[in-house]
Design a protein around this motif. Structure first.
Motif, mmCIF file in Angstrom:
data_model
loop_
_atom_site.group_PDB
_atom_site.id
_atom_site.type_symbol
_atom_site.label_atom_id
_atom_site.label_comp_id
_atom_site.label_asym_id
_atom_site.label_seq_id
_atom_site.Cartn_x
_atom_site.Cartn_y
_atom_site.Cartn_z
ATOM 1 N N GLY A 157 12.622 -1.764 2.991
ATOM 2 C CA GLY A 157 13.510 -1.000 2.123
ATOM 3 C C GLY A 157 14.553 -1.885 1.460
ATOM 4 O O GLY A 157 14.845 -1.728 0.265
ATOM 5 N N ARG A 158 15.104 -2.820 2.220
ATOM 6 C CA ARG A 158 16.108 -3.737 1.657
ATOM 7 C C ARG A 158 15.494 -4.621 0.576
ATOM 8 O O ARG A 158 16.104 -4.835 -0.485
ATOM 9 C CB ARG A 158 16.711 -4.604 2.769
ATOM 10 N N LEU A 159 14.281 -5.114 0.832
ATOM 11 C CA LEU A 159 13.632 -5.987 -0.141
ATOM 12 C C LEU A 159 13.177 -5.214 -1.383
ATOM 13 O O LEU A 159 13.133 -5.772 -2.478
ATOM 14 C CB LEU A 159 12.443 -6.702 0.498
ATOM 15 N N THR A 160 12.882 -3.950 -1.209
ATOM 16 C CA THR A 160 12.539 -3.110 -2.357
ATOM 17 C C THR A 160 13.760 -2.927 -3.261
ATOM 18 O O THR A 160 13.664 -3.013 -4.494
ATOM 19 C CB THR A 160 12.007 -1.749 -1.897
ATOM 20 N N LYS A 161 14.912 -2.701 -2.656
ATOM 21 C CA LYS A 161 16.144 -2.557 -3.434
ATOM 22 C C LYS A 161 16.506 -3.838 -4.168
ATOM 23 O O LYS A 161 17.096 -3.807 -5.249
ATOM 24 C CB LYS A 161 17.290 -2.139 -2.520
ATOM 25 N N LYS A 162 16.131 -4.966 -3.588
ATOM 26 C CA LYS A 162 16.393 -6.257 -4.219
ATOM 27 C C LYS A 162 15.303 -6.645 -5.219
ATOM 28 O O LYS A 162 15.320 -7.741 -5.769
ATOM 29 C CB LYS A 162 16.503 -7.351 -3.149
ATOM 30 N N GLN A 163 14.350 -5.738 -5.427
ATOM 31 C CA GLN A 163 13.230 -5.959 -6.352
ATOM 32 C C GLN A 163 12.355 -7.143 -5.956
ATOM 33 O O GLN A 163 11.824 -7.867 -6.795
ATOM 34 C CB GLN A 163 13.721 -6.144 -7.789
ATOM 35 N N ARG A 164 12.190 -7.287 -4.666
ATOM 36 C CA ARG A 164 11.247 -8.281 -4.163
ATOM 37 C C ARG A 164 9.934 -7.620 -3.776
ATOM 38 O O ARG A 164 8.895 -8.275 -3.722
ATOM 39 C CB ARG A 164 11.818 -9.034 -2.950
ATOM 40 N N LEU A 165 9.981 -6.314 -3.466
ATOM 41 C CA LEU A 165 8.789 -5.567 -3.098
ATOM 42 C C LEU A 165 8.705 -4.282 -3.907
ATOM 43 O O LEU A 165 9.720 -3.752 -4.370
ATOM 44 C CB LEU A 165 8.805 -5.201 -1.601
ATOM 45 N N ALA A 166 7.497 -3.785 -4.052
ATOM 46 C CA ALA A 166 7.252 -2.456 -4.630
ATOM 47 C C ALA A 166 6.083 -1.866 -3.856
ATOM 48 O O ALA A 166 5.215 -2.603 -3.359
ATOM 49 C CB ALA A 166 6.923 -2.543 -6.111
ATOM 50 N N SER A 167 6.059 -0.545 -3.735
ATOM 51 C CA SER A 167 5.016 0.095 -2.940
ATOM 52 C C SER A 167 4.329 1.198 -3.732
ATOM 53 O O SER A 167 4.885 2.285 -3.911
ATOM 54 C CB SER A 167 5.618 0.676 -1.650
ATOM 55 N N PRO A 168 3.098 0.955 -4.202
ATOM 56 C CA PRO A 168 2.372 1.993 -4.943
ATOM 57 C C PRO A 168 1.822 3.100 -4.053
ATOM 58 O O PRO A 168 1.593 4.213 -4.514
ATOM 59 C CB PRO A 168 1.226 1.211 -5.606
ATOM 60 N N ARG A 169 1.583 2.801 -2.786
ATOM 61 C CA ARG A 169 1.131 3.786 -1.813
ATOM 62 C C ARG A 169 1.789 3.483 -0.473
ATOM 63 O O ARG A 169 2.076 2.321 -0.176
ATOM 64 C CB ARG A 169 -0.394 3.726 -1.628
ATOM 65 N N ILE B 1 -11.541 5.793 -12.221
ATOM 66 C CA ILE B 1 -12.415 6.894 -11.830
ATOM 67 C C ILE B 1 -12.777 6.734 -10.359
ATOM 68 O O ILE B 1 -13.148 5.644 -9.911
ATOM 69 C CB ILE B 1 -13.675 6.936 -12.711
ATOM 70 N N THR B 2 -12.644 7.824 -9.609
ATOM 71 C CA THR B 2 -12.876 7.804 -8.165
ATOM 72 C C THR B 2 -13.664 9.046 -7.742
ATOM 73 O O THR B 2 -13.648 10.064 -8.430
ATOM 74 C CB THR B 2 -11.554 7.788 -7.376
ATOM 75 N N PRO B 3 -14.323 8.988 -6.574
ATOM 76 C CA PRO B 3 -15.027 10.163 -6.063
ATOM 77 C C PRO B 3 -14.143 11.028 -5.167
ATOM 78 O O PRO B 3 -14.642 11.876 -4.432
ATOM 79 C CB PRO B 3 -16.182 9.542 -5.265
ATOM 80 N N ARG B 4 -12.858 10.790 -5.214
ATOM 81 C CA ARG B 4 -11.896 11.574 -4.439
ATOM 82 C C ARG B 4 -10.719 11.922 -5.343
ATOM 83 O O ARG B 4 -10.314 11.109 -6.177
ATOM 84 C CB ARG B 4 -11.389 10.795 -3.220
ATOM 85 N N GLN B 5 -10.197 13.118 -5.185
ATOM 86 C CA GLN B 5 -9.061 13.531 -6.003
ATOM 87 C C GLN B 5 -7.787 12.850 -5.491
ATOM 88 O O GLN B 5 -7.405 13.023 -4.337
ATOM 89 C CB GLN B 5 -8.917 15.053 -5.981
ATOM 90 N N LEU B 6 -7.167 12.077 -6.366
ATOM 91 C CA LEU B 6 -5.957 11.338 -6.024
ATOM 92 C C LEU B 6 -4.883 11.666 -7.055
ATOM 93 O O LEU B 6 -5.173 11.836 -8.238
ATOM 94 C CB LEU B 6 -6.223 9.824 -6.019
ATOM 95 N N ARG B 7 -3.658 11.707 -6.594
ATOM 96 C CA ARG B 7 -2.553 11.995 -7.508
ATOM 97 C C ARG B 7 -2.199 10.776 -8.352
ATOM 98 O O ARG B 7 -2.224 9.649 -7.862
ATOM 99 C CB ARG B 7 -1.322 12.421 -6.709
ATOM 100 N N PRO B 8 -1.845 11.006 -9.606
ATOM 101 C CA PRO B 8 -1.360 9.892 -10.423
ATOM 102 C C PRO B 8 0.013 9.464 -9.931
ATOM 103 O O PRO B 8 0.702 10.222 -9.241
ATOM 104 C CB PRO B 8 -1.284 10.496 -11.831
ATOM 105 N N PHE B 9 0.402 8.259 -10.269
ATOM 106 C CA PHE B 9 1.749 7.830 -9.904
ATOM 107 C C PHE B 9 2.243 6.779 -10.883
ATOM 108 O O PHE B 9 1.455 6.129 -11.580
ATOM 109 C CB PHE B 9 1.805 7.297 -8.464
ATOM 110 N N ASN B 10 3.544 6.650 -10.939
ATOM 111 C CA ASN B 10 4.196 5.622 -11.738
ATOM 112 C C ASN B 10 4.746 4.555 -10.813
ATOM 113 O O ASN B 10 5.279 4.863 -9.736
ATOM 114 C CB ASN B 10 5.344 6.211 -12.564
ATOM 115 N N ILE B 11 4.636 3.321 -11.244
ATOM 116 C CA ILE B 11 5.281 2.235 -10.518
ATOM 117 C C ILE B 11 5.834 1.276 -11.563
ATOM 118 O O ILE B 11 5.090 0.681 -12.346
ATOM 119 C CB ILE B 11 4.307 1.526 -9.541
ATOM 120 N N GLY B 12 7.137 1.180 -11.604
ATOM 121 C CA GLY B 12 7.767 0.434 -12.679
ATOM 122 C C GLY B 12 7.415 1.078 -14.006
ATOM 123 O O GLY B 12 7.493 2.291 -14.175
#
Length: 274
Positions: free
Chosen positions: A40-52, A110-121
Motif C-alpha cells: 500500500g505504501r509503495l502504491t501511494k508512492k507510485q512504485r506499484l500498481a495492482s490491476p487485480r 476476448i476470454t471464455p469467462r465473463q470478467l469485469r472491465p477495469f481502469n488502471i492509470g
C-alpha cells in the motif's frame, strides 16, 4: 530481512516488472498483513500498481505519467495468474496488424469467462466474453499471432481471427463502419482458406457481413471464400443490427435496399477512409 522495496528492485534488475502476492510472500519473511501494508505504501508512492487483487506491476519512472505500463507488457502474466485463457483482439489487434485508422479507446481482450472491465492509470481494459465451446475451437496457435513483450509473448488474434472478431463484436469495434475500415485495411493480407475455416465457428450472419464488407473494400479473393455461407442463410439480416427498422414509408424504402448475394439488408451506408 529483505524489504518489499528491495525485492522489487531485484526483480527489475532481472528484467521482470510484475509479481504476485504469493511470490513475494514466498521470497520475503513478511506476514500477509505486513506485505499488504508495504504494498500500500509503495502504491501511494507510485512504485506499484495492482490491476487485480494479488497481482502487482512495478512502475518505472516512465510508467508513472500514465499510471501503468502498456497492458501488452503484462496481460499474459496477469491472465496466467487469473487462470483464464485469452487473446488480444478487435481494434488493438487490428492496429497490431497494420490498421491505424481506428483508434482503440480500450485494450480489448476476448476470454471464455465473463470478467469485469477495469481502469488502471490511463488504460482501460475491456473483456469481451465468448462462449467457451467456440473459444476453445478457435483460440489455437495456428490462428493466433504473438506480440513480443518483456514478459515474453502476448497472444493476439491473427489477421483472419481479428476480422471475424470485429464483425462479430462490431459494437465494440467502432460500429459497422469501423469494421469496414478494418476489413479494407487488413483484408488483402488475410488467407482465404484460413478465413473460411475459422468462419465455421461464427454465426452465419457474422460471416455474411464480413463477406460483404470485404467485397465492398475490393478484396475479392477473401470475400469469395465466404460466399458458400450464404447458402445456409435462413433469412435476410441487416448489415447493421444496431439500427432499428424505421416506421412508415421511409422504412419500406429502406427495406428495398437489399443485397441478395450476401442475404443482407443494407440499412447503413458503408464509409471508410482512404
Amino acid at each position: 530481512m529483505a524489504s518489499l522495496n528491495n525485492y522489487i528492485d531485484e526483480l527489475l534488475s532481472l528484467g521482470q516488472a510484475y509479481f504476485s502476492r504469493e511470490e513475494a510472500l514466498a521470497s520475503l519473511n513478511l506476514s500477509a498483513d505486513a506485505f499488504i501494508a508495504a504494498a500500500g505504501r509503495l502504491t501511494k508512492k507510485q512504485r506499484l500498481a495492482s490491476p487485480r487483487r494479488g497481482f502487482y506491476l512495478i512502475l518505472r519512472p516512465e510508467d508513472r505519467v500514465s499510471g501503468a505500463p502498456d497492458p501488452v507488457r503484462w496481460i499474459d502474466p496477469l491472465m496466467r495468474y487469473s487462470g483464464v485463457d485469452y487473446r488480444i483482439s478487435l481494434l488493438r489487434a487490428a492496429a497490431f496488424h497494420g490498421s491505424s485508422h481506428q483508434a482503440a479507446m480500450a485494450f480489448q481482450v476476448i476470454t471464455p469467462r465473463q470478467l469485469r472491465p477495469f481502469n488502471i492509470g490511463r488504460h482501460r481494459l475491456q473483456f469481451i466474453y465468448q462462449d467457451p465451446s467456440v473459444f476453445v475451437r478457435i483460440n489455437t496457435p495456428d490462428w493466433l499471432a504473438q506480440i513480443k513483450s518483456e514478459a515474453g509473448f502476448a497472444k493476439v488474434a491473427g489477421v483472419e481471427l481479428t476480422l471475424l472478431d470485429c464483425a462479430r463484436y462490431f459494437h465494440r469495434a467502432a460500429g459497422i463502419n469501423g469494421v469496414a475500415q478494418v476489413a479494407k485495411d487488413l483484408g488483402a493480407s488475410a488467407s482465404p482458406r484460413k478465413l473460411a475455416k475459422i468462419a465455421l465457428a461464427y454465426e452465419n450472419s457474422t460471416v455474411r457481413r464480413l463477406g460483404y464488407l470485404l467485397e465492398h473494400a475490393g478484396h475479392a479473393r477473401q470475400a469469395k471464400a465466404l460466399e458458400s455461407f450464404v447458402k445456409k442463410a435462413k433469412s435476410m439480416k441487416p448489415l447493421d443490427p444496431s439500427i432499428k427498422p424505421m416506421p412508415g414509408a421511409l422504412g419500406e424504402l429502406y427495406e428495398h435496399k437489399k443485397d441478395a448475394k450476401w442475404a443482407l439488408v443494407i440499412n447503413e451506408p458503408v464509409e471508410t477512409d482512404f
